[in-house]
Scaffold this active site. Structure first.
Site, short mmCIF file in Angstrom:
data_model
loop_
_atom_site.label_atom_id
_atom_site.label_comp_id
_atom_site.label_asym_id
_atom_site.label_seq_id
_atom_site.Cartn_x
_atom_site.Cartn_y
_atom_site.Cartn_z
N HIS A 1 42.46 51.22 -3.32
CA HIS A 1 41.12 51.82 -3.27
C HIS A 1 41.00 52.54 -1.93
O HIS A 1 40.97 51.89 -0.88
CB HIS A 1 40.08 50.70 -3.39
N ARG B 1 38.71 53.86 0.27
CA ARG B 1 37.25 53.83 0.46
C ARG B 1 36.83 54.92 1.43
O ARG B 1 37.59 55.31 2.32
CB ARG B 1 36.83 52.47 1.01
N HIS C 1 44.35 44.45 0.39
CA HIS C 1 44.16 43.44 1.44
C HIS C 1 45.41 43.20 2.29
O HIS C 1 45.34 42.53 3.32
CB HIS C 1 43.56 42.17 0.86
N ARG D 1 38.20 51.31 5.32
CA ARG D 1 38.26 50.00 5.98
C ARG D 1 39.61 49.32 5.80
O ARG D 1 39.97 48.45 6.57
CB ARG D 1 37.13 49.09 5.47
N ASN E 1 46.76 45.03 -6.84
CA ASN E 1 45.96 45.78 -5.86
C ASN E 1 46.34 45.28 -4.46
O ASN E 1 46.21 44.09 -4.16
CB ASN E 1 44.47 45.54 -6.15
N1 PXP Z 1 39.44 46.41 -10.05
C1 PXP Z 1 38.59 47.13 -9.28
C2 PXP Z 1 37.93 48.32 -9.86
C3 PXP Z 1 38.37 46.78 -7.94
O1 PXP Z 1 37.52 47.51 -7.19
C4 PXP Z 1 39.06 45.67 -7.41
C5 PXP Z 1 38.86 45.30 -5.98
O2 PXP Z 1 39.25 46.34 -5.15
C6 PXP Z 1 39.94 44.97 -8.24
C7 PXP Z 1 40.09 45.34 -9.57
C8 PXP Z 1 40.72 43.80 -7.74
O3 PXP Z 1 39.85 42.76 -7.47
P1 PXP Z 1 40.40 41.45 -6.74
O4 PXP Z 1 40.87 41.89 -5.39
O5 PXP Z 1 39.21 40.56 -6.70
O6 PXP Z 1 41.53 40.93 -7.57
#
Ligand code: PXP
Length: 244
Positions: free
Chosen positions: A42, A44, A9, A48, A6
């Protein structure tokens, strides 16, 4: 086990300056070169971190599957239906939260009926559809009844637990993963997983996909710091005619 990274960030750092770096699309391509199985973002409602431009470019650029996380919000579902990513994961979303705080509420018929049209629209557009749920029997049964392809088990409570409580959360995830498989669902998991805590979850055999974001982006900052400083220092030396 498929590993989806993911990259939200990476976009968070960019949005801190509202500039064009670091580009999550470039980060996705580097992650692919390193062997990741898929890219998760994601989009949103408050935009953001990930922007509309990012999801469109990712859909055009990456070679691995794109997993688009989205809330039950018409305008975002429209984008997903237009984009047709390989997979969409429906998540709860509130504007105040720092990150997704729990699984989707499927505890009442009304809550289930809120999600149903989104599942039907996505599947009608050929999008593999997953629900982000807490690892509880009722949520798994409701997901199977909705006819989704997959569930993503929320590992956040496990990630926050320590000692014996963490062991109990692993057992809870194991039971949920087994139940999901018996119900014919593909089982994914994620949230809060780190280099320190991932191993017991990765060992749960019915789980076929992990989504990991914050910890990987955090580590990328640290393992990349030395090279980044060396590159800038070489530029500064060269500016005064020194060796590169
Ligand atoms: N799975 C889902 C559904 C999420 O919303 C997120 C965070 O956006 C993640 C996994 C990944 O989480 P992390 O960033 O804590 O690894």
């Amino acid at each position: 086990m498929r590993f989806f990274v993911n990259i939200d960030h990476v976009a968070t750092v960019r949005e801190a300056r509202k500039t064009d770096e670091p580009d999550p699309v470039r980060a996705a391509v580097l992650a692919e070169l390193a062997g990741v199985d898929g890219i998760t973002v994601h989009l949103r409602e408050d935009r953001r971190h990930i922007q509309d431009r990012d999801v469109h470019l990712l859909a055009e650029t990456i070679r691995t599957p794109l997993n688009l996380e989205l809330a039950v919000v018409d305008a975002i579902v429209d984008i997903a239906c237009d984009l047709r990513p390989h997979q969409a994961t429906i998540v709860p979303e509130s504007r105040q939260e720092i990150t997704t705080e729990g699984g989707l509420d499927l505890s009442t018929p009304q809550a289930v009926e809120r999600v149903r049209p989104v599942v039907e629209r996505l599947q009608g557009h050929g999008v593999r559809t997953s629900l982000f749920i807490d690892p509880d029997p009722g949520a798994l049964e409701a997901s199977a009844a909705l006819g989704v392809d997959a569930v993503e088990l929320h590992t956040g409570e496990y990630a926050h637990a320590r000692g014996a409580a963490a062991g109990r959360q692993v057992e809870r995830l194991q039971a949920a993963a087994g139940q999901g498989r018996e119900l014919g669902l593909a089982v994914h998991a994620g949230h809060g997983l780190t280099y320190e805590n991932v191993t017991p979850v990765a060992a749960i055999e019915p789980i076929e996909e992990l989504n990991i974001g914050h910890s990987v982006v955090s580590r990328a900052v640290l393992v990349g710091m030395e090279a980044a400083v060396r590159e800038m220092a070489a530029l500064l030396r060269r500016a005064r005619g020194g060796p590169s």
